[in-house]
Design an enzyme around this catalytic site. Structure first.
Site, PDB file in Angstrom:
ATOM      1  N   GLY A  31       0.850  -1.177   0.000  1.00 50.30           N
ATOM      2  CA  GLY A  31       0.000   0.000   0.000  1.00 50.30           C
ATOM      3  C   GLY A  31       0.882   1.223   0.000  1.00 50.30           C
ATOM      4  O   GLY A  31       2.103   1.113   0.083  1.00 50.30           O
ATOM      5  N   THR A 111       5.712  -5.445   2.760  1.00 53.03           N
ATOM      6  CA  THR A 111       6.553  -4.676   1.830  1.00 53.03           C
ATOM      7  C   THR A 111       6.216  -3.199   1.900  1.00 53.03           C
ATOM      8  O   THR A 111       5.077  -2.817   2.059  1.00 53.03           O
ATOM      9  CB  THR A 111       6.392  -5.160   0.377  1.00 53.03           C
ATOM     10  OG1 THR A 111       5.024  -5.002  -0.004  1.00 53.03           O
ATOM     11  CG2 THR A 111       6.773  -6.616   0.245  1.00 53.03           C
ATOM     12  N   SER A 541      46.031   3.719 -44.139  1.00 51.56           N
ATOM     13  CA  SER A 541      45.205   3.395 -45.304  1.00 51.56           C
ATOM     14  C   SER A 541      44.906   4.623 -46.168  1.00 51.56           C
ATOM     15  O   SER A 541      43.805   5.129 -46.170  1.00 51.56           O
ATOM     16  CB  SER A 541      43.909   2.692 -44.873  1.00 51.56           C
ATOM     17  OG  SER A 541      43.292   3.346 -43.785  1.00 51.56           O
TER      18      SER A 541
END
Lengths: 637, 299
Positions: A31, A111, A541
């Site tokens: 909640g 929780t 290159s």
């Protein structure tokens, strides 16, 4: 030594026997912050006689110090455990409470309410049969109510109780209760919560908690406690067919070889034909060994040791399965993932996956979408932050025995572990495998370039640095490789000078040698990309044609030309190897920029201003470009 | 098993014990001689049968345990041929640390907390299995089943890992360790019901008997040996008492009880209005004191 053996006189009442016999009902309470959750649990414990006299005494003292109820007892203090939390008046972690009535035993996962504690809620929900969602009757359904309900739904909690609390503050109004109930029912339907029971109550006053409220005679349903005592506690999803993840190989001596584990699904009998997955080798159950003697059969939830009629190579992580009904095996699957770490989840970053007793490396290859916790709506996301929930595709470095979470909780759930901190950073619930490979041996899959790269959690590519000698190519390439390595990429640098010491030691600096030099290097880099690596090539290159030739060896989007654009004057000034000096003195022939041309790229994929910026900044520019091109997801962290 | 919920608890604890062996190199079972330890040991026999228990037992002996506890421990180790490590903090012995002279806080810290740390370091144990339960005390309600400890053996709230389903993450950095609590979800009543069901031997101190005690600070302290000096006004009395929880005898209060066997004990427990650790002096010497002890590695 005293053995407690006087069993005969056991005269427990029928109720007590029932309570002791049934497995406990696990429920979680959730909640928002001030919905009165701690008060509700504290009062449940108190009214079911769990609170001892000495605790009650302590509570009375504490109520005067920390309590929020004046001089009367603050039940919330019974459950707000840690001192730090009590002083701050919040709850910051999952707490477990235990109580029993004459009819049932209960394990409560308590929780916290803050929105940022989604991970705690998911933890509690992962093992709960029922979710008690509290709302304040005055406030009704809040964002967090929806959020908590969605998490309960995702974790597969079968029953939801909507506890409409603080009814005393709305004059026990039936109308208000019905309003709240109706709006929750509508929401529950939208998100697919099937079983909802709404109960109006006041935790503070005790209405409809353990005794029926005299102030709400209009409510004919059960009290919260009655509901919890009688709800049919569906166990987690257990499948019909034998699955036993092997925890340990039990080998006390040469004559015994057994496999210890707990059946996650199904039933096993002596003589059953089984398959060991993922290898697929078959055998037959010889014995089911337990401390209490051999059994003829075992069922889901039983911890046993199985022996087989054949010598089969089995180790921890293998799953013993019914031969006729083999599970799915996959190294790629879709799952719902809850992110639990403050460090964001980045696609491609390697983690450890632990699923049952199996453990291997895994990456989230793509985030399909984030799941909004208001109505389970889809939202786009390129990385996951703490408490985010998303649908994602995962790939693992070896195939796992999997099952959809909604069918088999045990084989369908996993956690993700950070490889460096070892923290549990994520949790997931498998939806389905992406390769339907039940009947195919995984080895027989023709491994492609994409799969090789995928198993490294990256997109393979060739990053071709070109630029004058001294322009900073190698320095930037090095800085870039370090950054990529830190983010878990598999990389390799082909550096001009280094390659000339080995592979190309037979080549000089004539134009044709330069072409052959580039041909070989582009071929090697192509092989490396084929192997799934992020390949960095750092070569002067100088000729467009050779760079084009190199590009043509790769698929579209695999080759990035990075021009380190540093003015000749600056390169000459830096002259890290003293070559310009020698070239000017004529000691070196065909030196690019002095005695041999450098054909600057016309449209490089990335142009770096090597004259003014630091190598680190330049490397960051490249990473930013990667992100833009979706070679990698946003990697700021 | 007659009681299904005990069966469920047992299976879960067995799973946890097997995970310990699978995930750690050097596990140890913290054997305290109490009822929780007795249950743990029994579960370990079950978990690894037909193999023997694959880890040693460690008893941290404060030298102030009830003598009945020590003889129970020694007999048990012999009977089951257990690898029983007994560790005593020799530093504490040298300094003559005693609960009577130094008080419960210092004694517990030196002889129990520091002693445990010494033993864990000495043997390089990376997982220590304990019998603590979440229902014992408020501050334990949030304890994990796999409880992470830093290199200094400290419990850091922020380092604790979320535990979902039955997925236990036992990965450690070098030097770190894990406390593992397979009885987390058991209650005191579950423990006793299980002891009854499985006929597990426990220390006779749990059962009522006439014992010599003195009343001190509202607690009944057993005169276990001649090291307990009587204070002015104290007279030893014989009372019919038992212990709900066992520790160092000068710090552990008895309860008056008539429960001489396990059935009577369970019946008494069901109607008791006193908490299990009510007799434990060490819980009360500071506010929120279990929480503090936890951070300092009492468990």
């Amino acid at each position: 030594m005293n053995t407690s053996s006087s069993k005969a006189s056991s005269a427990a009442s029928k109720d007590a026997a029932l309570a002791e016999g049934e497995p406990a009902l696990r429920f979680l309470t959730c909640g928002s912050v001030d919905d009165g959750k701690s008060t509700l649990i504290g009062r449940l414990l108190y009214e079911t006689g769990q609170i001892s006299n000495d605790s009650l005494q302590a509570l009375e003292t504490e109520s005067k110090v920390y309590g929020t109820n004046g001089d009367s007892i603050d039940f919330a203090l019974l459950v707000d455990g840690l001192q730090a939390e009590r002083e701050q008046g919040i709850t910051i972690d999952v707490a477990y409470r235990y109580f029993a009535t004459g009819r049932r035993k209960f394990i409560v996962a308590d929780t916290p309410g803050h929105e940022q504690y989604t991970r705690n809620m998911a933890t509690g929900a992962s093992r709960s049969d029922v979710a008690v969602v509290l709302v304040d009757a005055r406030k009704g359904i809040l964002r967090q109510t929806r959020r908590h309900s969605c998490i309960a739904r995702l974790l597969g909690v079968g029953h939801v109780v909507l506890a409409v609390n603080k009814m005393d503050l709305v004059d026990y109004s039936e109308e208000r209760f019905r309003e709240v109930e109706a709006s929750y029912h509508q929401f529950a339907q939208e998100v697919g919560i099937l079983e909802v029971s709404a109960i109006p109550l006041s935790a503070l006053k005790g209405d409809n908690l353990c005794v029926h409220s005299k102030s709400m005679r209009w409510f004919r349903g059960p009290t919260l406690l009655e509901y919890l005592e009688t709800v049919d506690a569906g166990c987690p999803y257990v499948g019909d067919f034998l699955r036993m993840p092997v925890q340990l190989v039990c080998r006390p001596n040469q004559h015994f070889r057994g496999y210890a584990g707990t059946l996650s699904s199904g039933i096993v009998k002596v003589g059953d034909k089984i398959a060991v997955m993922p290898s697929g080798r078959t055998s037959m159950i010889d014995r089911i060994v337990t401390y209490n003697g051999d059994q003829q059969q075992a069922v889901a939830g039983d911890a046993v040791v199985l022996t087989l009629t054949d010598e089969v190579d089995i180790s921890r992580g293998d799953v013993i399965c019914a031969d006729e009904q083999r599970p799915e095996i996959s190294d790629q699957f879709q799952a719902n993932v809850v992110w639990m770490s403050t460090k964001p989840m980045l696609p491609g970053r390697p983690y450890i996956i632990q699923q049952g007793t199996q453990r291997t490396n895994a990456q989230i290859s793509t985030i399909k979408h984030r799941i909004g916790m208001d109505t389970l709506q889809e939202m786009s996301a390129r990385k996951l932050q703490l408490n985010d929930v998303a649908v994602a595709n995962l790939s693992t470095s070896k195939p796992l025995v999997i099952a959809p979470y909604a069918k088999e909780t045990r084989l369908g759930s996993f956690i993700l572990i950070d490889r460096h901190s070892n923290e549990t950073v994520g949790a997931g619930m498998i939806n389905y495998g992406l390769h339907r490979a039940q009947n195919i041996h995984w080895q027989s899959i023709n491994v492609t370039k994409e799969q090789r790269a995928h198993s490294k959690g990256q997109k393979a590519c060739c990053l071709w640095f070109t630029g004058l000698s001294g322009s900073g190519k190698s320095t930037v390439a090095n800085a870039l490789e370090i950054k990529l390595q830190k983010r878990g990429f598999h990389t390799y640098i082909l550096d001009g000078d280094n390659v000339r010491h080995g592979l190309n030691r037979d080549l000089g600096f004539t134009d044709s040698d330069r072409v052959e030099n580039i041909r070989r290097v582009s071929e090697v880099s192509r092989l490396m990309v084929d192997a799934g690596l992020v390949t960095i090539v750092s070569f002067i290159s100088p000729f467009r044609a050779e760079r084009r030739m190199a590009r043509e060896r790769f698929d579209d989007g695999e080759f990035l030309e990075i021009f380190v654009d540093t003015p000749l004057g600056i390169c000459e000034e830096r002259d890290p190897k003293g070559l310009y000096v020698k070239a000017r003195r004529g000691e070196i022939n065909n030196f690019t920029g002095i005695s041999s041309p450098y054909e600057a790229p016309e449209r490089p994929d990335i142009r770096l201003n090597g004259g003014t910026l630091q190598p680190d900044e330049l490397a960051d520019q490249i990473i930013a470009e990667f992100v833009r091109r979706r070679f990698i997801e946003d990697i700021q962290s | 098993m007659a009681l299904r919920h005990l069966r469920v608890l047992e299976e879960e604890s067995v799973y946890i014990l097997r995970e310990v062996i699978a995930q750690f190199e050097q596990p140890v079972l913290l054997y305290s001689i109490g009822k929780g330890s007795s249950v743990l040991l029994h579960l370990a026999f079950k978990a690894f049968h037909p193999a023997p228990i694959p880890f040693p037992l460690l008893h941290v002996d404060t030298t102030w345990k009830f003598s009945e506890m020590i003889s129970f421990r020694n007999e048990l180790a012999k009977k089951f041929d257990l690898d029983m490590i007994v560790h005593v903090n020799q530093e504490g012995i040298k300094n003559r640390i005693s609960p009577i002279i130094h008080g419960s806080a210092v004694h517990t810290d030196v002889m129990k907390t520091q002693a445990l740390r010494q033993a864990l370091n000495e043997h390089k144990f990376d997982a220590a299995i304990g019998g603590a339960r979440r229902d014992e005390e408020k501050s334990r309600a949030k304890e994990r089943i796999f409880s992470h400890r830093t290199v200094e053996h400290r419990w850091d709230a922020r380092n604790q890992r979320p535990e979902l389903w039955n997925q236990f993450n036992g990965r450690l950095a070098p030097g770190e360790s894990m406390r593992v609590f397979p009885l987390s979800d058991w209650t005191e009543l579950d423990v006793w019901n299980y002891i009854e069901e499985e006929e597990i031997p426990v220390v006779p101190l749990y059962f009522a008997k006439e014992r010599p005690v003195v009343e001190r600070d509202g607690m009944l302290i057993q005169i276990d040996d001649d090291r307990l000096p009587l204070l002015p006004g104290e007279t030893p009395q014989i009372r019919r008492v038992r212990f709900r929880s066992l520790g160092c005898y000068p710090l552990t209060g008895a309860i008056e009880s008539a429960a001489t066997n396990i059935n009577e004990l369970i019946e008494e427990l069901k109607v008791s209005r006193l908490s299990e650790r009510q007799g434990r002096l060490i819980d009360k010497d500071q506010s929120a004191s279990m929480e503090k002890k936890k951070e300092e590695e009492y468990f």
